[in-house]
Design a protein around this motif. Sequence first.
Motif, PDB file in Angstrom:
ATOM      1  N   GLY A   1      -5.066   1.084   1.311  1.00 27.51           N
ATOM      2  CA  GLY A   1      -4.933   0.642   2.706  1.00 27.51           C
ATOM      3  C   GLY A   1      -5.611  -0.703   2.953  1.00 27.51           C
ATOM      4  O   GLY A   1      -5.285  -1.415   3.907  1.00 27.51           O
ATOM      5  N   GLN A   2      -6.559  -1.059   2.086  1.00 27.90           N
ATOM      6  CA  GLN A   2      -7.249  -2.347   2.252  1.00 27.90           C
ATOM      7  C   GLN A   2      -6.363  -3.529   1.851  1.00 27.90           C
ATOM      8  O   GLN A   2      -6.649  -4.665   2.169  1.00 27.90           O
ATOM      9  CB  GLN A   2      -8.486  -2.395   1.374  1.00 27.90           C
ATOM     10  CG  GLN A   2      -9.501  -1.313   1.653  1.00 27.90           C
ATOM     11  CD  GLN A   2     -10.604  -1.396   0.619  1.00 27.90           C
ATOM     12  OE1 GLN A   2     -11.429  -2.297   0.657  1.00 27.90           O
ATOM     13  NE2 GLN A   2     -10.606  -0.468  -0.314  1.00 27.90           N
ATOM     14  N   TYR A   3      -5.320  -3.230   1.095  1.00 26.13           N
ATOM     15  CA  TYR A   3      -4.520  -4.322   0.520  1.00 26.13           C
ATOM     16  C   TYR A   3      -3.100  -4.421   1.073  1.00 26.13           C
ATOM     17  O   TYR A   3      -2.397  -5.381   0.777  1.00 26.13           O
ATOM     18  CB  TYR A   3      -4.441  -4.152  -1.004  1.00 26.13           C
ATOM     19  CG  TYR A   3      -5.790  -4.077  -1.658  1.00 26.13           C
ATOM     20  CD1 TYR A   3      -6.577  -5.221  -1.794  1.00 26.13           C
ATOM     21  CD2 TYR A   3      -6.308  -2.866  -2.102  1.00 26.13           C
ATOM     22  CE1 TYR A   3      -7.831  -5.151  -2.374  1.00 26.13           C
ATOM     23  CE2 TYR A   3      -7.569  -2.789  -2.678  1.00 26.13           C
ATOM     24  CZ  TYR A   3      -8.325  -3.936  -2.813  1.00 26.13           C
ATOM     25  OH  TYR A   3      -9.575  -3.872  -3.378  1.00 26.13           O
ATOM     26  N   VAL A   4      -2.664  -3.387   1.806  1.00 32.47           N
ATOM     27  CA  VAL A   4      -1.290  -3.395   2.333  1.00 32.47           C
ATOM     28  C   VAL A   4      -1.338  -3.156   3.837  1.00 32.47           C
ATOM     29  O   VAL A   4      -2.394  -2.868   4.403  1.00 32.47           O
ATOM     30  CB  VAL A   4      -0.411  -2.313   1.644  1.00 32.47           C
ATOM     31  CG1 VAL A   4      -0.291  -2.563   0.156  1.00 32.47           C
ATOM     32  CG2 VAL A   4      -0.951  -0.916   1.911  1.00 32.47           C
ATOM     33  N   ASP A   5      -0.196  -3.272   4.499  1.00 27.32           N
ATOM     34  CA  ASP A   5      -0.170  -3.087   5.951  1.00 27.32           C
ATOM     35  C   ASP A   5      -0.132  -1.616   6.350  1.00 27.32           C
ATOM     36  O   ASP A   5      -0.618  -1.239   7.409  1.00 27.32           O
ATOM     37  CB  ASP A   5       1.059  -3.805   6.528  1.00 27.32           C
ATOM     38  CG  ASP A   5       0.989  -5.297   6.292  1.00 27.32           C
ATOM     39  OD1 ASP A   5       0.237  -5.967   7.020  1.00 27.32           O
ATOM     40  OD2 ASP A   5       1.625  -5.778   5.336  1.00 27.32           O
ATOM     41  N   GLU A   6       0.475  -0.819   5.497  1.00 31.12           N
ATOM     42  CA  GLU A   6       0.619   0.596   5.843  1.00 31.12           C
ATOM     43  C   GLU A   6       0.768   1.411   4.561  1.00 31.12           C
ATOM     44  O   GLU A   6       1.441   0.979   3.624  1.00 31.12           O
ATOM     45  CB  GLU A   6       1.883   0.744   6.692  1.00 31.12           C
ATOM     46  CG  GLU A   6       1.998   2.061   7.421  1.00 31.12           C
ATOM     47  CD  GLU A   6       3.249   2.038   8.298  1.00 31.12           C
ATOM     48  OE1 GLU A   6       3.317   1.237   9.255  1.00 31.12           O
ATOM     49  OE2 GLU A   6       4.164   2.831   8.006  1.00 31.12           O
ATOM     50  N   VAL A   7       0.125   2.581   4.555  1.00 30.41           N
ATOM     51  CA  VAL A   7       0.289   3.495   3.408  1.00 30.41           C
ATOM     52  C   VAL A   7       0.882   4.796   3.939  1.00 30.41           C
ATOM     53  O   VAL A   7       0.325   5.407   4.852  1.00 30.41           O
ATOM     54  CB  VAL A   7      -1.073   3.811   2.726  1.00 30.41           C
ATOM     55  CG1 VAL A   7      -0.862   4.711   1.514  1.00 30.41           C
ATOM     56  CG2 VAL A   7      -1.788   2.539   2.313  1.00 30.41           C
ATOM     57  N   ARG A   8       2.018   5.183   3.400  1.00 27.22           N
ATOM     58  CA  ARG A   8       2.589   6.503   3.731  1.00 27.22           C
ATOM     59  C   ARG A   8       2.216   7.418   2.581  1.00 27.22           C
ATOM     60  O   ARG A   8       2.616   7.154   1.431  1.00 27.22           O
ATOM     61  CB  ARG A   8       4.115   6.427   3.826  1.00 27.22           C
ATOM     62  CG  ARG A   8       4.625   5.377   4.797  1.00 27.22           C
ATOM     63  CD  ARG A   8       4.704   5.948   6.194  1.00 27.22           C
ATOM     64  NE  ARG A   8       5.219   4.928   7.098  1.00 27.22           N
ATOM     65  CZ  ARG A   8       6.424   4.977   7.644  1.00 27.22           C
ATOM     66  NH1 ARG A   8       7.249   5.957   7.369  1.00 27.22           N
ATOM     67  NH2 ARG A   8       6.800   4.023   8.490  1.00 27.22           N
ATOM     68  N   VAL A   9       1.473   8.466   2.868  1.00 24.47           N
ATOM     69  CA  VAL A   9       0.995   9.297   1.766  1.00 24.47           C
ATOM     70  C   VAL A   9       1.399  10.761   1.918  1.00 24.47           C
ATOM     71  O   VAL A   9       1.153  11.379   2.952  1.00 24.47           O
ATOM     72  CB  VAL A   9      -0.535   9.120   1.564  1.00 24.47           C
ATOM     73  CG1 VAL A   9      -1.307   9.414   2.834  1.00 24.47           C
ATOM     74  CG2 VAL A   9      -1.061   9.983   0.439  1.00 24.47           C
ATOM     75  N   ALA A  10       2.060  11.269   0.887  1.00 26.72           N
ATOM     76  CA  ALA A  10       2.391  12.697   0.823  1.00 26.72           C
ATOM     77  C   ALA A  10       1.430  13.307  -0.178  1.00 26.72           C
ATOM     78  O   ALA A  10       1.571  13.106  -1.383  1.00 26.72           O
ATOM     79  CB  ALA A  10       3.831  12.889   0.376  1.00 26.72           C
TER      80      ALA A  10
END
Length: 322
Positions: A56-65
């Motif tokens: 999450g520190q490196y991208v705009d959004e993390v979708r996590v399953a």
Amino acid sequence: MGSIDVVVYCEAGAGQTEASNASLITAGAKLAANQGGRVVCLLVGNDIAEVAGELGQYVDEVRVADAPRHADYDPLTVLGALQKLVVEIDPCAVLFGHTHIGMDLAARLSAKLGTSLISNCFDVQCEAGATHFLRPMYRGRVNAKVAVEGGIIVATIQQSGARQPDLKGGGQVIAIEVEYAEDRRIRPLKTIAPTRSGVDIAKADIVVAGGRGVGEKENFALVEALAAAVGGVSACSRPLVDIGWFTSSSQVGLSGTTVKPKLYIACGISGAVEHVHGMKESGTIVAINKDPDAPIFRIADIGIVGDLLELLPLITTEVKST
Ligand code: FAD
């Protein structure tokens, strides 16, 4: 507005190649920045909350399953999640690491989307309104600049010696439910985690690599001893993986890992183009080979002609005494 965001499928958990995430996110960020889009990361696995938070520190959004049933990699389940995300976000590109899992998913997704797949890319160039993916051709002898016209770009990105991508901070981590694929033609039975542990060779500052010239497996201890003495990690050329001494996580080269350490010591490695492709950007290259005509000497900064079985113990002792 669609077609400006980039989806990156990152790997996390048992049997996955987390080390590929850095180069993947770096390429995704370059592409997204060029068009003012976002980088959205998809993660599917078990017990991966920590990795999700870190990414999450490196991208705009993390979708996590994140669920126990995703502990073993299941291509059809992940493919379903990717297809759903593509419909929702309408990205310009979906990127994967050039790993076993990434290659599997990229091929499946491009077939489903009816779009092109650019595999094994080592860089993305965005200049004068044009985007090109750079990939090796003819066993690494030339580099191709590939452009895609129309459609979503699906590409796999080589794991390189790239350090962490640029920090963005504040990327939202969103928990998602991923449907378990009903189509059971493929069923994960068991994940066998790599046996070789230690520091990731792509991140090491010093790499000491052994090749077929070490002869017997027990001789590889000489390579490991030198690696320990210089504070580096050991790695190998492909034949040592092919004969089962090591897993591919230790392999340097075109079909292994690209490394960029400050110091690379090649012991008993001839310098085939496929190997050189994965280490030629190293700071200082030292080659030890008994054949004075070995191609590795053409790219070496320091070449030592001799038998590694005699030379390695001497060099290790010398290093230890300084
Ligand atoms: P060799 O070429 O057999 O060289 C051994 C060297 O050791 C020789 O130069 C010899 O002089 C020297 N030697 C022998 N005994 C001693 C001694 N006692 N002391 C000192 N020197 C000694 N290879 C990779 O490494 N990485 C890859 O990612 C990779 N990807 C590939 C992808 C494809 C599609 C293909 C076709 C090939 C790929 N290869 C890869 C294989 C590559 O072509 C070479 O076969 C391989 O790199 C050779 O490994 P080597 O240098 O250890 O062995």
